[in-house]
Design an enzyme around this catalytic site. Structure first.
Site, PDB file in Angstrom:
ATOM      1  N   GLY A  50       0.827  -1.208   0.000  1.00 49.44           N
ATOM      2  CA  GLY A  50       0.000   0.000   0.000  1.00 49.44           C
ATOM      3  C   GLY A  50       0.857   1.251   0.000  1.00 49.44           C
ATOM      4  N   CYS A  51       2.176   1.088   0.010  1.00 47.13           N
ATOM      5  CA  CYS A  51       3.115   2.207  -0.073  1.00 47.13           C
ATOM      6  C   CYS A  51       3.730   2.199  -1.465  1.00 47.13           C
ATOM      7  CB  CYS A  51       4.242   2.069   0.955  1.00 47.13           C
ATOM      8  SG  CYS A  51       3.684   2.118   2.651  1.00 47.13           S
ATOM      9  N   GLU A  52       3.912   3.393  -2.038  1.00 47.52           N
ATOM     10  CA  GLU A  52       4.579   3.462  -3.334  1.00 47.52           C
ATOM     11  C   GLU A  52       6.058   3.103  -3.202  1.00 47.52           C
ATOM     12  OE1 GLU A  52       3.969   7.201  -5.275  1.00 47.52           O
ATOM     13  OE2 GLU A  52       1.825   6.860  -5.493  1.00 47.52           O
ATOM     14  N   SER A  53       6.673   3.520  -2.103  1.00 53.11           N
ATOM     15  CA  SER A  53       8.078   3.201  -1.839  1.00 53.11           C
ATOM     16  C   SER A  53       8.139   1.878  -1.092  1.00 53.11           C
ATOM     17  CB  SER A  53       8.710   4.293  -0.973  1.00 53.11           C
ATOM     18  OG  SER A  53       8.581   5.541  -1.587  1.00 53.11           O
ATOM     19  N   GLY A 121       0.030   5.599   2.205  1.00 60.56           N
ATOM     20  CA  GLY A 121       1.133   4.734   2.607  1.00 60.56           C
ATOM     21  C   GLY A 121       1.299   4.700   4.111  1.00 60.56           C
TER      22      GLY A 121
END
Length: 137
Positions: A50-53, A121
């Site tokens: 759920g985090c881009e990073s 995120g």
């Protein structure tokens, strides 16, 4: 909810910051304070989805209190994670699920830096924390 001593210090240092440049510097400094994870802890099972990073999260219980460690490949996100960790260390599972994440970052004057994807995120990290505390009871 009560703030830990470290969370109070974080809030005070951000309240005293003048403008975004000082806050950005503080954010990077907080990120550098994150206790590093071992490479063996940077596993798929510890990854927060759920985090881009890339973000990894590890939870341990010490004397009935939850302690978290986190790492990310993104500098700005490391700072945000560090500030999230100082806010949640030692909270009970029920307190974790009620934490006002947006309110905490607003107190720090960082709400404008929380783009929808960063905010999502960080919520994913908070949800993962609550899930870990429930799974390890």
């Amino acid at each position: 909810m009560n703030l830990s001593e470290q969370a109070r210090q974080a809030r005070e240092s951000f309240e005293q910051a003048r403008g975004w440049e000082q806050r950005a510097r503080l954010l990077m400094q907080w990120g550098e304070r994150l206790e590093p994870l071992e490479d063996t802890q940077k596993t798929e099972s510890n990854r927060v989805h759920g985090c881009e990073s890339l973000v990894w999260l590890v939870a341990t219980q010490v004397d009935g209190q939850w302690q978290f460690k986190a790492a990310s490949d993104a500098r700005l996100l490391r700072g945000l994670l560090a500030l999230l960790l100082v806010r949640v260390q030692g909270l009970a599972t029920s307190e974790l699920s009620r934490l006002d994440l947006q309110g905490w970052f607003t107190q720090l004057g960082l709400e404008r830096q929380l783009s929808p994807s960063r905010s999502n995120g960080l919520h994913a990290v908070l949800q993962r924390m609550a899930q870990l505390t429930l799974d390890q009871r």
